[in-house]
Design an enzyme around this catalytic site. Structure first.
Site: not given
Length: 528
Positions: A34, A38, A41, A162, A189, A200
Site C-alpha cells: 500500500m 520501508h 518491504h 507480521k 523485520i 504506521r
C-alpha cells in the site's frame, strides 16, 4: 524501471516480456504493497529479485480495507519517494492503479464494498483477532489480492509474516480458488528495539516507539515461559497471562487482543501439538500496532545448505546422529526423481512428461540410519549417485512441478520436527522457520578434490580433476541461476568454510552452534 497505472498498460508490457525468448513466463514475482515503503518491504523486494526474473511491486491504498472511521485519507501517500525506493532496489515494474481502475466507483463511499464483486473468506478465519474490530478488512484484502494475482499472473507473491492473519487467509484463498501462484512468506523485520517495522510507525514519536517495543518483549517473554514449561497443564493460559503481565508494565499500551491460534487455519488452540501463533494487537495513542511470534512444540529442525562438494551430505548425517535427529536427504530425493525420469526414457527437458511422472511418485527412506532411498518401491540408493544422474539433477530439480511436489513431501517429513536436512534451498525455502540454518562452503579446488576421491572410490577412474572442476562450475551456475528457488544463503544462516577442517571438526562446530542457540538450549536436553 517502468510505472503503469492501467491494467492495459501493465498487461501489454508483461505479455511482451513473456513472449521474449530470454524471459520465461514462470519468473515473475509480485510484492503487493500500500506504499509508504520501508525496510520490511525491502526484504520482500530483495527476496523477489533473488528468485524471479521480473519483479513487480504494486502500490495501491485499498479503500476496502478501511472502516469508516479509520485512516484512509490520512494513510501516507508518497508515490514519488516509493518510485525512487523501488528503482534503487532494482524493481522492474511498479503497478500503481487508481481505485477506479481496480473496479471501485467511489473509493470514499461507505458502500465501496457494494460497488464491486468481493471475495469472502471463511468466517472462522476473519471473525477473530483483527477481524473483531475490523469486520470488513479481510474481505477487502482478499478481493484486491485476488484482483492483483489475476492481473499480474505472477509465479510467486511475497508477503510478510507480521500480517500473519492476512497471510493465512491469502494462502487459504489461493488453495481454495486453485490460483496458480506460490505464496512466499518472509520473516518480520524489526527495529533494533524489537519493534516490528510498519508504515504506521511514522505516526509514533521516538518515545512512543521505545514504549511500543514492549509488544515484542512481551511476546518473547511468553515464548520463554512456553519453552520452559511445555508439559505443564494449561500452559497456553499461563503464557497469555505472562504476556499480559509483561505488557502491563508499559501502561501506555492498550491491549486489543491476545490470541494463540493455528498459524494455518487460525483456529484457537487449547494446546500446541507442533506449532502455534501467539498474536497481539494494541494501541499506543491512536496508533494501532500488531505483532506475532511462533511457539513450537516439536523437536528442532536444522537446515544445512551449500554448493556441491562442500561436504553437506556426510556432515549432515553425522550431525543427525550426534543430536538424535532424522537425516532427511533432500538431495537424494531429487536424484531419485532424476533417476526415475532417465529410466523412463523421457527427456529431462520435457517438463510436461516429467510432471506426469513426478506427480505420481512416492519417495521413502527405508532404514533411515542406513540412508536407503526408495522410489515407487525400488531401492535406488546406489543408482542415484551415478555421473549421469549428477549431470542431470539440476535440470530436473529446477522445474517448477518437480520442486512443488518434492518440497511438499519434504515439509510433510518435517511437520513434527526432529530432522536435519541438507540441500541448496532448505533454509531459504523448504524450512524457512528452521531453528538453525547452516551454510557450508569450500573452495572450488577443495570441492573438486573431494568429488574426485568420491568418484574413484566408486570405481569411476576415467575422469580427471580438471573435468571434475568443470562439472562443478557448471553445476554451480545451474544451481545459482535457476529460476525456481536458486542456491542462496539465508540471511540468518551461519556460514562455515570447510577448507582445512576434517569432517569431525565441521560436525562438532555445528553441534556446538546448535547447543548455544536459543532453541538449542531448550530442546537439546530432550535429544542428547
Amino acid at each position: 524501471m517502468r510505472l503503469f497505472t492501467t491494467i492495459a498498460g501493465l498487461n501489454c508490457y508483461l505479455n511482451l516480456l513473456r513472449n521474449e525468448q530470454k524471459k520465461s513466463p514462470d519468473t515473475i514475482g509480485l510484492v503487493p504493497t500500500m506504499g509508504a515503503l520501508h525496510k520490511g518491504h525491502l526484504s520482500l523486494i530483495k527476496r523477489a529479485r533473488e528468485e524471479n526474473t521480473i519483479t513487480v511491486v504494486s502500490i495501491f491504498i485499498n479503500p476496502l480495507q478501511f472502516a469508516p472511521r479509520e485512516d484512509f485519507k490520512e494513510y501516507p501517500r508518497q508515490l514519488e519517494i516509493d518510485k525512487e525506493f523501488c528503482e534503487k532496489e532494482g524493481v522492474d515494474v511498479i503497478f500503481a492503479p487508481t481505485p477506479e481502475t481496480m473496479g471501485m466507483k467511489n473509493a470514499l463511499s461507505t458502500d465501496a464494498q457494494d460497488s464491486t464483486t468481493t471475495v469472502v473468506s471463511p468466517s472462522h478465519m476473519t471473525s477473530i483477532m483483527c477481524g473483531v474490530s475490523r469486520p470488513n478488512f479481510f474481505q477487502g484484502v482478499a478481493t484486491i489480492v485476488t484482483k492483483l494475482l489475476n492481473i499480474v499472473k505472477p509465479n510467486n507473491a511475497y508477503f510478510g509474516q507480521k500480517d500473519a492473519q492476512q497471510l493465512a487467509i491469502i494462502k487459504q484463498l489461493v488453495k481454495d480458488l486453485s490460483l496458480p501462484v506460490n505464496i512466499v512468506y518472509c520473516p518480520i523485520i524489526r527495529e533494533a528495539s524489537g519493534l516490528a517495522i510498519s508504515s504506521r510507525n511514522q505516526y509514533l514519536t521516538p518515545e512512543q516507539k521505545e514504549q511500543a517495543s514492549m509488544l515484542y518483549a512481551s511476546l518473547c517473554y511468553g515464548r520463554k515461559i512456553f519453552l520452559e514449561n511445555q508439559d505443564t497443564p494449561n500452559i497456553l493460559e499461563t503464557v497469555e497471562n505472562a504476556v499480559k503481565e509483561k505488557l502491563a508494565s508499559q501502561p501506555v499500551l492498550k491491549l486489543e487482543y491476545l490470541e494463540i491460534v493455528d498459524p494455518e487455519t487460525l483456529k484457537p488452540l487449547e494446546n500446541i501439538q507442533n506449532i502455534g501463533l501467539l498474536a497481539i494487537a494494541a494501541y499506543i495513542g491512536s496508533c494501532r500496532l500488531i505483532d506475532n511470534i511462533l511457539l513450537r512444540n516439536r523437536k528442532p529442525i536444522i537446515a544445512i545448505d551449500g554448493p556441491a562438494g562442500a561436504g553437506k551430505s556426510t556432515v549432515t548425517k553425522l550431525v543427525g546422529q550426534s543430536l538424535g535427529l532424522l537425516y532427511l536427504d533432500t538431495g537424494a530425493m531429487y536424484r531419485a526423481v532424476t533417476w526415475m525420469v532417465l529410466q523412463s526414457g523421457v527427456p529431462v527437458t520435457d517438463q510436461a512428461q516429467v510432471a506426469e511422472l513426478v506427480s505420481q511418485c512416492q519417495i521413502s527412506f527405508n532404514s533411515p540410519e542406513n540412508n536407503h532411498v526408495v522410489i515407487n518401491g525400488q531401492d535406488v540408493t546406489v543408482a542415484i549417485r551415478s555421473r549421469e544422474v549428477t549431470n542431470n539433477v539440476s535440470i530436473v530439480a529446477a522445474q517448477p512441478t518437480v520442486r512443488y511436489f518434492m518440497v511438499k513431501q519434504q515439509q510433510q517429513f518435517g511437520a513434527k520436527g526432529g530432522i536435519v536436512a541438507e540441500g541448496r534451498d532448505i533454509g531459504s525455502h523448504v524450512f524457512p522457520n528452521a531453528e538453525l540454518k547452516i551454510f557450508l562452503t569450500a573452495s572450488l579446488k577443495e570441492r573438486s578434490r573431494r568429488r574426485l576421491v568420491e568418484l574413484k572410490q566408486k570405481g569411476q577412474t576415467n575422469i580427471s580433476l580438471e573435468e571434475v572442476e568443470k562439472e562443478i562450475i557448471c553445476r554451480d551456475q545451474k544451481d545459482t541461476n535457476r529460476k525456481i528457488s536458486p542456491l542462496r544463503k539465508s540471511s540468518d544462516a551461519v556460514e562455515i568454510s570447510t577448507d582445512g577442517l576434517s569432517i569431525g571438526e565441521v560436525t562438532q562446530k555445528i553441534v556446538d552452534i546448535f547447543k548455544t542457540t536459543c532453541y538449542g538450549k531448550s530442546s537439546v536436553n530432550n535429544i542428547i
